[in-house]
Enzyme design. Structure first.
Site, mmCIF file in Angstrom:
data_model
loop_
_atom_site.group_PDB
_atom_site.id
_atom_site.type_symbol
_atom_site.label_atom_id
_atom_site.label_comp_id
_atom_site.label_asym_id
_atom_site.label_seq_id
_atom_site.Cartn_x
_atom_site.Cartn_y
_atom_site.Cartn_z
ATOM 1 N N GLY A 184 0.796 -1.230 0.000
ATOM 2 C CA GLY A 184 0.000 0.000 0.000
ATOM 3 C C GLY A 184 0.823 1.272 0.000
ATOM 4 C CG ASP A 239 -4.324 -1.819 -14.945
ATOM 5 O OD1 ASP A 239 -4.011 -2.574 -15.870
ATOM 6 O OD2 ASP A 239 -3.528 -1.508 -14.037
ATOM 7 C CG ASN A 240 -1.423 1.610 -15.510
ATOM 8 O OD1 ASN A 240 -2.027 1.659 -14.434
ATOM 9 N ND2 ASN A 240 -0.292 0.945 -15.662
ATOM 10 C CG ASP A 280 -1.528 4.621 -12.567
ATOM 11 O OD1 ASP A 280 -1.907 5.553 -11.836
ATOM 12 O OD2 ASP A 280 -1.964 3.460 -12.447
ATOM 13 N NE ARG A 285 -6.968 3.891 -12.131
ATOM 14 C CZ ARG A 285 -5.658 4.074 -12.023
ATOM 15 N NH1 ARG A 285 -4.848 3.430 -12.843
ATOM 16 N NH2 ARG A 285 -5.152 4.849 -11.106
HETATM 17 P P1 AMP Z 1 0.708 -0.358 -11.447
HETATM 18 O O1 AMP Z 1 1.633 -1.350 -12.042
HETATM 19 O O2 AMP Z 1 1.385 0.673 -10.587
HETATM 20 O O3 AMP Z 1 -0.202 0.264 -12.446
HETATM 21 O O4 AMP Z 1 -0.209 -1.157 -10.414
HETATM 22 C C1 AMP Z 1 -0.986 -2.290 -10.770
HETATM 23 C C2 AMP Z 1 -1.864 -2.667 -9.598
HETATM 24 O O5 AMP Z 1 -1.083 -2.983 -8.458
HETATM 25 C C3 AMP Z 1 -2.812 -1.566 -9.143
HETATM 26 O O6 AMP Z 1 -4.003 -2.172 -8.725
HETATM 27 C C4 AMP Z 1 -2.071 -0.944 -7.987
HETATM 28 O O7 AMP Z 1 -2.919 -0.311 -7.081
HETATM 29 C C5 AMP Z 1 -1.404 -2.147 -7.364
HETATM 30 N N1 AMP Z 1 -0.181 -1.822 -6.634
HETATM 31 C C6 AMP Z 1 1.006 -1.405 -7.144
HETATM 32 N N2 AMP Z 1 1.902 -1.219 -6.180
HETATM 33 C C7 AMP Z 1 1.279 -1.501 -5.003
HETATM 34 C C8 AMP Z 1 1.669 -1.496 -3.622
HETATM 35 N N3 AMP Z 1 2.890 -1.170 -3.250
HETATM 36 N N4 AMP Z 1 0.741 -1.838 -2.718
HETATM 37 C C9 AMP Z 1 -0.502 -2.194 -3.065
HETATM 38 N N5 AMP Z 1 -0.919 -2.222 -4.330
HETATM 39 C C10 AMP Z 1 -0.053 -1.882 -5.303
HETATM 40 MG MG MG Z 2 -1.666 1.472 -12.322
#
Ligand code: AMP
Ligand code: MG
Length: 483
Positions: free
Chosen positions: A126, A252-253, A262, A183
């Site tokens: 998180g 999702d981005n 993102d 998104r």
């Molecule tokens: P991202 O690759 O940053 O677009 O993230 C992909 C998914 O992973 C999204 O649902 C983010 O909220 C989740 N996520 C990424 N990093 C973390 C983290 N450190 N803690 C919790 N969720 C994460």
């Molecule tokens: Mg993301």
């Protein structure tokens, strides 16, 4: 009128949606937060007073250590396709919507990224680390100053709290601001769960608040798809023109509003390489620079699919077919400006692709080249950016002949080109230098770089060092999904 925290004029737009779209989740307190950066210019446009007396309370709020009494803290649920594969449920794993503010320019959502675990955190903690939070803060504002649609960054708060990635790092929270963080993945989530009434409800929500012109169309949902296609085409044309590589163009981005969203392992081109892969984790090069338009269209297919109970397949496919011509028109308009032309002619594509071939061979610096091209009549060193100088001389002759059609003076053209070809972009090594200093407790370089990125087109002598070719060590830098 300016509002001082916590007396903010709140709205409820996303928060007024039914609970199936989010989970109320308290932020996790962050120990000993301090304000690393505060975007006073953005605060001003939001109608927020940068009141010194309120700053301590504001910092605690931006760290997730307090909540507004008149607004919940919400993690939204979405799904998505990651690297071409259906990933199922994702969601705000470390971001919380903590306010919707009624500003002079419309309602703006405030999101704390890195505010602790949520029901969608999966294996994650998180949190976000200082390094990646600095990268997001700087890039958001750099893109905004370049005139590229993007989510914004209001503040950066850091803490001594340990966060483990490949190594020990420390936690930080970026406050992101946007009209909406919707998104493509929000729509995919409900479509794949078979909750088609939710897809329609989200589409109505989007049309009502962000695409009002679609409401009057004969087919509002088709008009929505058309608008999302058009905004995405415009966005990607900007990215390609400035040499921005997103790095993780998972569905999702992708912002429904056509914003850059993102910031992770993104990169701006140094030397031109059409196949440049900025994300170390992207082994196949799915998200390489020259793939971005095709990937955007692939993601638009994912989005369009979610509307198939609301519009017909043929209508959806027709809308998707409009992406390529819209992208080409938008990109031609970018190139017209970059080349300093008054109007784009069909032959100019050949002039441009021939130039790209020479730049590819020499890995000519993408930013420096355009800035120097404006001064081609007096810059004898321009040709030194190319390996095959004679070939470039030949290209330059053709370019000069083309310019003669326009009849602009050199001065007029320099002014026009300098207004669209930035002198400074957020090269990886510039971010890295600011990060290393910040990790050692010195934020002065971060502030100086942020100030330079806020005026990327201006010739400011104090920022000359940001406008040079990257040092040798820049090519050794690697950025990955770890953030
Ligand atoms: P991202 O690759 O940053 O677009 O993230 C992909 C998914 O992973 C999204 O649902 C983010 O909220 C989740 N996520 C990424 N990093 C973390 C983290 N450190 N803690 C919790 N969720 C994460
Ligand atoms: Mg993301």
């Amino acid at each position: 009128m300016k509002h001082t925290f916590p007396a903010l004029p709140l709205a409820r737009r996303f928060a007024a949606l039914p609970p199936r779209y989010y989970t109320a989740t308290p932020s996790t307190p962050l120990p000993e937060p301090h304000l690393v950066a505060f975007n006073a210019a953005l605060a001003d446009t939001l109608g927020l007073a940068s009141d010194a007396a309120a700053q301590q309370a504001l910092t605690e709020f931006l760290a997730g250590n307090s909540a507004l009494s008149g607004y919940p803290q919400l993690a939204s649920v979405y799904s998505g396709h990651q690297f071409g594969v259906w990933a199922g449920q994702l969601g705000d794993g470390r971001a919380l919507l903590v306010a919707e503010i009624d500003t002079p320019t419309g309602i703006r959502e405030l999101q704390l990224k890195g505010a602790g675990r949520t029901p969608y955190s999966r294996m994650g903690d998180g949190r976000a680390v200082l390094r990646s939070s600095i990268r997001e803060y700087l890039a958001s504002e750099a893109m905004h100053a370049l005139g590229i649609p993007t989510t914004r960054a209001l503040a950066l708060v850091a803490s001594p709290q340990t966060v483990w990635r490949e190594t020990r790092e420390t936690a930080a929270v970026v406050t992101r601001v946007a009209p909406s963080f919707l998104r493509f993945g929000h729509f995919e989530h409900f479509y794949y769960r078979g909750e088609l009434d939710a897809v329609a409800e989200l589409a109505d929500f989007a049309i009502g608040h962000f695409f009002p012109e679609c409401a009057d169309a004969a087919q509002p949902y088709l008009a929505l798809l058309d608008s999302v296609v058009a905004r995405t085409a415009e966005l990607i044309a900007h990215w390609q023109a400035v040499g921005f590589c997103h790095g993780v163009m998972n569905s999702d981005n992708m912002s429904l509003l056509g914003l850059t969203l993102d910031y992770g392992p993104y990169g701006f081109l140094d030397g031109f390489d059409a196949h440049h892969i900025c994300n170390h984790s992207d082994e196949s090069g799915r998200y390489a620079y020259d793939q971005q338009p095709a990937i955007a269209l692939w993601n638009l297919h994912c989005f369009a699919q979610t509307l198939l109970k609301l519009i017909s397949k043929d209508e959806a496919l027709d809308a998707l077919r409009r992406f390529q011509p819209l992208f080409e028109d938008a990109f031609a308009e970018q190139l017209r400006g970059k080349l300093g032309l008054i109007a784009w002619q069909e032959d100019d594509w050949t002039l441009f692709t021939d130039l790209l071939e020479l730049m590819q061979a020499a890995h000519t610096d993408w930013t420096i080249f355009w800035r120097r091209l404006a001064r081609q009549h007096k810059d004898a060193a321009l040709r030194d950016l190319f390996l095959d100088r004679h070939a470039f001389d030949g290209w330059l002759e053709r370019y000069r002949a083309r310019l003669a059609d326009d009849g602009r003076t050199h001065g007029e053209r320099i002014r026009a080109m300098d207004a669209v070809n930035p002198r400074i972009v957020l090269r990886n090594h510039l971010a890295e230098t600011a990060i290393r200093a910040a990790e050692a407790g010195d934020y002065s370089e971060l502030h100086r770089l942020a100030a330079a990125l806020a005026c990327p087109f201006d010739d400011v002598a104090a920022y000359d060092d940001y406008a040079t070719l990257p040092p040798d060590w820049a090519s050794q830098l690697s950025v990955s999904c770890s953030s």
